[in-house]
Design an enzyme around this catalytic site. Structure first.
Site, short mmCIF file in Angstrom:
data_model
loop_
_atom_site.label_atom_id
_atom_site.label_comp_id
_atom_site.label_asym_id
_atom_site.label_seq_id
_atom_site.Cartn_x
_atom_site.Cartn_y
_atom_site.Cartn_z
N GLU A 1 1.36 -0.62 -5.14
CA GLU A 1 0.35 0.51 -5.52
C GLU A 1 0.82 1.84 -5.91
OE1 GLU A 1 -3.56 2.28 -3.32
OE2 GLU A 1 -1.67 2.25 -2.23
N ASP B 1 0.89 -1.25 0.02
CA ASP B 1 0.10 -0.22 0.02
C ASP B 1 1.05 1.35 0.08
OD1 ASP B 1 -2.28 1.55 0.72
OD2 ASP B 1 -1.11 1.98 2.48
#
Length: 675
Positions: A388, A334
């Site tokens: 990401e 993330d």
């Protein structure tokens, strides 16, 4: 890795010639990586042997009882308290060793027992305060105070795994089902690991997805944070059950042939004091950057100091822990964009290469990601890592040996943004076919991406899913199978077309968020004060897709056919599609990939009676339609003939191919079935 072999010039500048002017920047990045790796493990030692923090720190059984260790270099005194000593703050002091490592041996097998609550009592100067161990592997929440507390958990205790050999199998292209355990049930409440394993995994398997990506697994005290405010990095979230139940979930997935990725949050941490790492030893810079640099300006969270050896040890050990203790098959990292730029990429469009190679680039964060990827693939050579990253940092998905960062895939974050903007701002008749092709096919050379048209981000309050954006209020009145209107018919057809187009063209893997495959209505709204702490919109209404009278089943069945086709035909193993024809006026795009032919008619009213489908990339022979959005079982009118056999022929001026009927707002897939 033998870092002696890492020498400039690196292949990345050959793969992408536009990087040639930035060769010195890439060399600097690689030199910093080599220096950091030498600092950690020497010239050629294994990172796998370095990342063992969880085997040393925290609670561990010994021959004579238990031992507990904690790294707190800034603390002046550390004591252990809990149920085992009736929360006596004085009876169990720890001894300080080298480098600020505190330790206490507790003789006797019953000196500690599993399930007992424990905390640390710490002094810094004149101040005493409570803390949770950094390597807490099980955390519970007090129902009255909503405060987290560590529980003793024996990590050395054997779990009856039955997945031996599963990780030895090289994975196919990832077809990812992104999921949140808590909101995976139909009832208004929080789902459990066991419920997910027993009720949702069979759905994922039946749809044909080969990978499930689990969000919000690392411990977080605020349920509504979607798991992005992590306090305890080694603890499986208490919200969904006990650690053994998470192992049961992973083991069950493996028995179904489904790989499991962890959505790992190493980009920032929850700022809660006492529950997480904030001010753990009384100092602000133990794990995090000091001062304002240690705070994320948009998220209000703490930022790790990736330059500190002990922090790298903690984070790398965390990755190895999830791989070995829970048998995860890899990670989706993330917030990578936030990590790798000092301004966290806020407000940056990344329109030129200069924006990737300047003083704004955080080399220490990039080096950590390189170390992380090396470690993960050393522990499990077949592991999958996904970044990401919305910035498109060159080399993100190239091997470290080539000058890259080492990820296997990057999320194609521009694709859902493109679909949203198109649906919001452009009339159907004005859709640009060249733009549609460009957005789905433009990527960095030799770097793999995960395509998707919507994820959890597009399902949250403040945004809209694709189906809801197209149908809007009519979702509540128009999902009966016998109901038809221009709005609903368009929504149903485009929902299928957009998904097939994105899956088949937009990447080397594909991702879908739980429920979006069948057009789950409404948004995701976690319980909060503003909605009266309601779970009404924080669940997945499987009853809708199971109702034979509703159109949700059509969309679900199409997704199953689409995903199954991709898996069976190894479609995404083919690196890229080949454009066969783009017709801006008739709104038709055709291409080949994986030995299949695709025809998309995006026009809202024009049907092409005799579209010449080129077949020079797939060869001479007979062809048949094997999937179309037009099929009656998917709610279509059934205008496309699936029984007709097309025969290729050479046509003057057009080459090898055959004519097909392409109805408006449909897509079809054809396969060669004979010579």
């Amino acid at each position: 890795m033998d870092i002696g072999k890492l020498k400039a010039p690196y292949q990345i500048t050959e793969i992408d010639p536009w990087l040639a002017p930035y060769g010195n920047d890439i060399e600097l990045r690689m030199d910093r990586f080599k220096d950091k790796r030498r600092q950690l493990v020497g010239e050629s030692a294994s990172l796998k042997d370095f990342a063992n923090g969880y085997l040393f720190f925290g609670f561990h059984r010994t021959k004579n009882g238990w031992v507990f260790r904690e790294w707190m270099p800034g603390a002046d005194e550390v004591r252990l308290m809990g149920d085992f000593n009736e929360w006596n703050r004085d009876s169990h002091p720890l001894d300080r060793g080298e480098n600020g490592v505190w330790e206490i041996a507790m003789p006797g097998a019953d000196s500690l027992k599993e399930g007992q609550n424990v905390k640390l009592w710490v002094r810094k100067g004149d101040n005493w305060f409570e803390r949770l161990p950094a390597y807490s592997m099980k955390v519970v929440m007090d129902e009255q105070t909503s405060i987290l507390c560590t529980q003793v958990w024996d990590a050395e205790k054997e779990y009856p795994w039955t997945d031996a050999g599963f990780t030895a199998v090289k994975p196919d292209a990832p077809l990812i089902y992104e999921a949140h355990i808590g909101m995976s049930q139909d009832r208004e409440g929080i789902g459990t690991y066991r419920e997910f394993a027993e009720n949702v995994l069979p759905r994922i398997r039946d749809l044909g997805y080969n990978t499930v990506q689990l969000m919000a697994i690392q411990e977080h005290p605020y349920y509504g944070s979607f798991g992005y405010q992590v306090t305890n990095f080694f603890a499986a979230s208490h919200w969904y059950g006990v650690p053994e139940d998470l192992k049961y979930l992973v083991n069950t997935a493996h028995s179904m042939g489904i790989r499991v990725l962890l959505d790992v949050v190493h980009s920032h941490a929850c700022p809660n004091v006492g529950e997480g790492l904030q001010l753990q030893d009384g100092t602000e810079d133990q794990y995090f950057l000091a001062g304002g640099e240690g705070w994320h300006p948009a998220w209000g969270t703490k930022l790790f100091n990736y330059g500190r050896t002990e922090v790298l040890h903690f984070l790398l050990s965390n990755l190895k822990f999830w791989l070995e203790e829970y048998h995860f098959d890899g990670f989706r990292f993330d917030g990578v964009t936030s990590m790798i730029y000092h301004d966290h990429g806020l407000g940056s469009a990344f329109t030129n290469y200069d924006m990737y190679f300047n003083l704004n680039t955080d080399l220490e964060a990039l080096n950590y990601l390189q170390l992380a990827n090396e470690l993960i693939h050393e522990v499990n050579p077949n592991a999958t890592t996904v970044a990401e990253d919305m910035s498109g940092m060159p080399g993100m998905c190239l091997p470290i040996e080539q000058g890259g960062i080492g990820f296997d895939y990057r999320l194609a974050m521009g694709e859902p943004d493109y679909w949203i903007k198109l649906l919001k701002d452009t009339r159907d008749e004005d859709w640009n076919m060249n733009g549609l092709w460009y957005e789905m096919t433009t990527r960095r050379p030799q770097e793999k991406i995960i395509g998707y048209c919507e994820s959890h981000d597009q399902a949250l309050v403040g945004d809209k899913t694709i189906i809801f954006r197209m149908a809007d209020a009519e979702m509540y009145t128009g999902m009966m199978k016998d109901y038809h209107s221009l709005t609903m018919d368009r929504a149903i057809e485009l929902h299928k077309i957009i998904r097939l187009y994105t899956m088949s063209l937009g990447g080397n893997g594909y991702l879908n968020f739980m429920g979006n495959e069948f057009g789950h209505p409404e948004w995701i709204d976690f319980p909060r004060e503003g909605n009266g702490w309601s779970y009404k919109y924080c669940r997945r209404q499987w009853s809708l897709v199971d109702n034979p009278d509703l159109k949700f089943g059509w969309l679900n069945d199409f997704d199953k056919a689409m995903i199954s086709l991709a898996g069976e035909k190894k479609l995404l193993d083919d690196p890229a599609a080949v454009s066969l024809w783009i017709d801006p006026e008739r709104k038709i795009i055709s291409f080949s990939r994986g030995g299949l032919l695709f025809v998309f008619n995006f026009h809202n009213s024009y049907s092409e009676q005799s579209f010449f489908l080129h077949a020079h990339t797939t060869g001479e022979g007979s062809y048949k339609v094997i999937l179309s959005t037009d099929e009656k079982r998917f709610g279509g009118p059934g205008l496309i003939d699936h029984d007709y056999i097309y025969q290729t022929a050479y046509t003057e001026g057009r080459g090898l191919g055959f004519n097909v009927y392409s109805p408006c707002r449909t897509a079809m897939v054809l396969e060669r079935i004979g010579e």
